[in-house]
Design an enzyme around this catalytic site. Structure first.
Site, mmCIF file in Angstrom:
data_model
loop_
_atom_site.group_PDB
_atom_site.id
_atom_site.type_symbol
_atom_site.label_atom_id
_atom_site.label_comp_id
_atom_site.label_asym_id
_atom_site.label_seq_id
_atom_site.Cartn_x
_atom_site.Cartn_y
_atom_site.Cartn_z
ATOM 1 N N LYS A 65 0.825 -1.214 0.000
ATOM 2 C CA LYS A 65 0.000 0.000 0.000
ATOM 3 C C LYS A 65 0.858 1.263 0.000
ATOM 4 C CE LYS A 65 -1.825 1.799 3.988
ATOM 5 N NZ LYS A 65 -1.713 3.243 4.199
ATOM 6 N N ASN A 66 1.815 1.328 0.936
ATOM 7 C CA ASN A 66 2.523 2.594 1.100
ATOM 8 C C ASN A 66 3.512 2.874 -0.031
ATOM 9 O OD1 ASN A 66 0.953 3.182 3.266
ATOM 10 N ND2 ASN A 66 2.475 2.617 4.820
ATOM 11 N N CYS A 84 -5.118 8.008 9.141
ATOM 12 C CA CYS A 84 -5.352 7.515 10.495
ATOM 13 C C CYS A 84 -5.062 8.614 11.517
ATOM 14 C CB CYS A 84 -4.458 6.307 10.770
ATOM 15 S SG CYS A 84 -4.850 4.882 9.754
ATOM 16 N N ARG A 95 -0.568 15.274 12.949
ATOM 17 C CA ARG A 95 0.228 14.743 11.823
ATOM 18 C C ARG A 95 0.719 15.920 10.972
ATOM 19 N NH1 ARG A 95 -2.025 9.128 9.431
ATOM 20 N NH2 ARG A 95 0.057 9.202 8.553
ATOM 21 N N PRO A 96 1.809 16.560 11.404
ATOM 22 C CA PRO A 96 2.270 17.772 10.724
ATOM 23 C C PRO A 96 2.893 17.478 9.361
ATOM 24 C CG PRO A 96 3.792 17.157 12.483
ATOM 25 C CD PRO A 96 2.687 16.151 12.501
ATOM 26 N N ILE A 97 2.977 18.527 8.508
ATOM 27 C CA ILE A 97 3.699 18.378 7.233
ATOM 28 C C ILE A 97 4.770 19.464 7.103
ATOM 29 C CG2 ILE A 97 1.900 17.132 5.941
ATOM 30 C CD1 ILE A 97 1.230 19.852 4.568
ATOM 31 N N ASP A 105 3.810 0.485 12.052
ATOM 32 C CA ASP A 105 2.566 -0.039 11.462
ATOM 33 C C ASP A 105 2.296 -1.491 11.867
ATOM 34 O OD1 ASP A 105 2.274 2.424 10.348
ATOM 35 O OD2 ASP A 105 2.921 1.849 8.336
ATOM 36 N N ARG A 140 -9.112 -0.017 3.695
ATOM 37 C CA ARG A 140 -8.158 0.936 3.100
ATOM 38 C C ARG A 140 -6.829 0.264 2.786
ATOM 39 N NH1 ARG A 140 -6.826 5.094 7.107
ATOM 40 N NH2 ARG A 140 -5.142 5.272 5.608
HETATM 41 C C1 EPZ Z 1 3.881 6.979 6.661
HETATM 42 O O1 EPZ Z 1 3.129 8.062 7.190
HETATM 43 C C2 EPZ Z 1 2.917 5.825 6.500
HETATM 44 N N1 EPZ Z 1 1.848 6.232 5.587
HETATM 45 C C3 EPZ Z 1 2.366 5.412 7.856
HETATM 46 O O2 EPZ Z 1 1.613 4.219 7.658
HETATM 47 C C4 EPZ Z 1 3.516 5.107 8.808
HETATM 48 O O3 EPZ Z 1 3.006 4.883 10.108
HETATM 49 C C5 EPZ Z 1 4.538 6.233 8.842
HETATM 50 O O4 EPZ Z 1 4.955 6.580 7.503
HETATM 51 C C6 EPZ Z 1 5.786 5.886 9.644
HETATM 52 O O5 EPZ Z 1 6.378 4.739 9.104
HETATM 53 C C7 EPZ Z 1 2.052 6.188 4.285
HETATM 54 O O6 EPZ Z 1 3.102 5.799 3.800
HETATM 55 C C8 EPZ Z 1 0.910 6.601 3.417
HETATM 56 P P1 EPZ Z 1 6.041 10.201 8.739
HETATM 57 P P2 EPZ Z 1 3.745 9.524 7.181
HETATM 58 O O7 EPZ Z 1 6.066 11.476 8.001
HETATM 59 O O8 EPZ Z 1 4.580 9.699 5.991
HETATM 60 C C9 EPZ Z 1 6.548 13.404 12.298
HETATM 61 C C10 EPZ Z 1 -0.222 2.775 7.742
HETATM 62 O O9 EPZ Z 1 -0.738 2.221 8.741
HETATM 63 N N2 EPZ Z 1 6.516 14.406 11.222
HETATM 64 O O10 EPZ Z 1 7.163 9.236 8.550
HETATM 65 O O11 EPZ Z 1 2.613 10.442 7.428
HETATM 66 C C11 EPZ Z 1 5.199 12.726 12.506
HETATM 67 O O12 EPZ Z 1 4.374 13.478 13.352
HETATM 68 C C12 EPZ Z 1 0.193 4.224 7.807
HETATM 69 O O13 EPZ Z 1 -0.044 2.213 6.663
HETATM 70 C C13 EPZ Z 1 6.774 15.732 11.521
HETATM 71 O O14 EPZ Z 1 7.030 16.102 12.662
HETATM 72 O O15 EPZ Z 1 4.659 9.455 8.488
HETATM 73 C C14 EPZ Z 1 5.619 11.385 13.076
HETATM 74 O O16 EPZ Z 1 5.826 11.517 14.455
HETATM 75 C C15 EPZ Z 1 -0.288 4.883 9.047
HETATM 76 N N3 EPZ Z 1 6.763 16.647 10.503
HETATM 77 C C16 EPZ Z 1 6.962 11.108 12.411
HETATM 78 O O17 EPZ Z 1 7.423 12.364 11.900
HETATM 79 C C17 EPZ Z 1 6.497 16.291 9.206
HETATM 80 O O18 EPZ Z 1 6.506 17.176 8.326
HETATM 81 C C18 EPZ Z 1 6.925 10.120 11.232
HETATM 82 O O19 EPZ Z 1 5.918 10.537 10.290
HETATM 83 C C19 EPZ Z 1 6.243 14.944 8.927
HETATM 84 C C20 EPZ Z 1 6.248 14.028 9.942
#
Ligand code: EPZ
Length: 429
Positions: free
Chosen positions: A23-24, A118, A123-125, A306, A398
């Site tokens: 998926k991811n 989820c 969930r910041p960007i 995950d 999903r």
């Molecule tokens: C991806 O989410 C996955 N989703 C998630 O899987 C997975 O849990 C996550 O990576 C971690 O492995 C997809 O690939 C679609 P991150 P993502 O940015 O990219 C912080 C599932 O169950 N952060 O790696 O959104 C954030 O808050 C899903 O399949 C910032 O601070 O995760 C978190 O604590 C759920 N600023 C950490 O980083 C940012 O700009 C990791 O988040 C971005 C993130």
């Protein structure tokens, strides 16, 4: 139509199950097709609602989509001329943010509804935005949309303050056709990042270092369509592995990359499972009550977040007390209340859960509070004696293809049934 799962648990799992595409990886590779000048054929796509949602967005943007069979699709991005992904189009999925990077990379312009997905707390960007700005884009927030525009994008160095899968992917998408060299430091190293880089390189991109914490991207003028097969889903495979350890049994899990399963296999072995690796399969045999173990989730190659709810569910019936620490998300223990309804003994304190193993769980009505929490409820239902009902299963759909058919083929008693609204309707005389 609202549906739920009904599981009659207590049977061991036996047989063979084939894992679908990741998926991811799929939700990153599909938007990346927008960067090509000619059609792409994507194979081993999982048939799940997050993938349909992405394809729907691409079609709304003007891409022509032809389904070749249930796991392959041909996408022609030539006529894509819109850069707007509305809230309605994105349907609350997390991966909508990848359209920011992909559309910026394609046309220096993107306006996208903020990502959903989820609920694990905030969930910041910010790291995605920092990357786009370093490449020369101007980011504003207008009417609830993220708006990105650039005169032109130029390569830059970006150091990520947190290891973020999404930011690493988005910066790769925006940088692949930018002028010059982009370097992402402290990049995420997940298998789906390597898969995206391989896909982009097969279209003519020049990306080095994916899978390490420094990714170098030398921008190219154009990318050509290609044929590409997505890697197997590490988390779907891990979920079936955990289910066998919970319910006991002997299962061959095929179409996997065993290397991607090492951190999961290591923990399941500690719990007493026998795991044998083959070239593209793993066999899991379990015939005892699991032993306790401690797990801390971390970015790859650590234990994947995950898989946290699924492994905690197995530990709920382990001999002894285990500690599960969440090292990625602020709030990923929302499912614990549901397991408690089934008799689990779990105390959560911040990012840590102390799990005192009980002999077995009791069947109960529960909810899938998010995607992996839903997978955990299936595991709980399969090992508990009696009838478990799981509601809110759209979360599970999903990310898990044919989950009922796959578990049924392993001997589980699980059915998808409509939820019948029993509210009486009074007609006026
Ligand atoms: C991806 O989410 C996955 N989703 C998630 O899987 C997975 O849990 C996550 O990576 C971690 O492995 C997809 O690939 C679609 P991150 P993502 O940015 O990219 C912080 C599932 O169950 N952060 O790696 O959104 C954030 O808050 C899903 O399949 C910032 O601070 O995760 C978190 O604590 C759920 N600023 C950490 O980083 C940012 O700009 C990791 O988040 C971005 C993130």
């Amino acid at each position: 139509m609202l549906e739920k799962f009904i599981i009659h648990g207590g049977k061991p799992l036996k047989g063979e199950v084939r894992i679908s595409g990741a998926k991811n990886a799929a939700v990153a590779i599909l938007p990346a097709v927008l960067l090509a000048d000619s059609p792409c054929v994507i194979e081993n796509l999982p048939n799940i609602s997050d993938v349909s949602a992405i394809l729907n967005v691409m079609q709304c943007l003007g891409a022509q989509i032809r389904l070749i069979n249930k796991s392959s699709v041909e996408i022609n991005p030539r006529h894509v001329n819109s850069f707007v992904v509305t809230k309605e189009m994105a349907e609350g999925m997390r991966a909508s943010s990848y359209f920011l990077g992909a559309l910026l990379g394609r046309m220096n312009r993107a306006r996208v509804a903020p990502p959903g997905g989820c609920n694990f707390g905030v969930r910041p960007i910010d790291q995605h935005i920092k990357g786009f700005e370093a490449l020369g884009a101007k980011i504003t927030f207008e009417n609830g949309m993220v708006d990105a525009k650039a005169e032109k994008l130029s390569g830059a160095s970006v150091y990520l303050d947190v290891v973020s899968v999404g930011a690493t992917i988005n910066i790769m998408l925006a940088a692949v056709k930018a002028k010059g060299l982009t370097v992402i430091e402290n990049a995420a190293r997940e298998p789906h990042i390597v898969d995206l880089a391989n896909f982009l390189n097969s279209m003519g991109a020049n990306i080095m270092g994916a899978g390490t914490s420094v990714i170098k991207i030398r921008g190219v003028e154009r990318l050509e369509g290609t044929g590409y097969s997505i890697i197997p889903d590490q988390i779907e495979a891990g979920t079936y592995m955990a289910a066998v350890v919970a319910a006991k049994g002997d299962v061959l899990i095929t179409n996997v990359t065993p290397k991607h399963l090492e951190s999961i296999a290591a923990k399941l072995k500690e719990m007493g499972a026998e795991i044998t690796e083959y070239d593209e399969a793993v066999r899991v045999v379990m015939n005892r009550r699991p032993r306790k173990c401690n797990v801390k989730t971390m970015p790859h190659p650590g234990f994947p977040t995950d898989m946290q709810p699924q492994i905690a569910t197995v530990l709920a019936i382990a001999e002894g007390t285990s500690i599960v620490t969440e090292g990625v998300w602020d709030n990923r223990f929302r499912y614990v209340d549901q397991l408690t309804l089934m008799g689990a003994d779990i105390q959560v304190d911040g990012k840590m859960a102390v799990i005192t193993g009980v002999e077995n769980l009791n069947a109960s009505p529960v909810k899938a509070v998010d995607l992996r929490a839903g997978a955990a409820m299936i595991i709980a239902g399969i090992m508990a004696d009696g009838k478990t009902e799981i509601e809110d299963i759209d979360h599970i759909d999903r990310g898990y293809e044919n989950v009922v058919e796959k578990f049924t083929s392993l001997g589980a008693d699980i059915k998808r049934v409509p939820i019948i609204d029993s509210t009486p309707v009074y007609k006026q005389a």
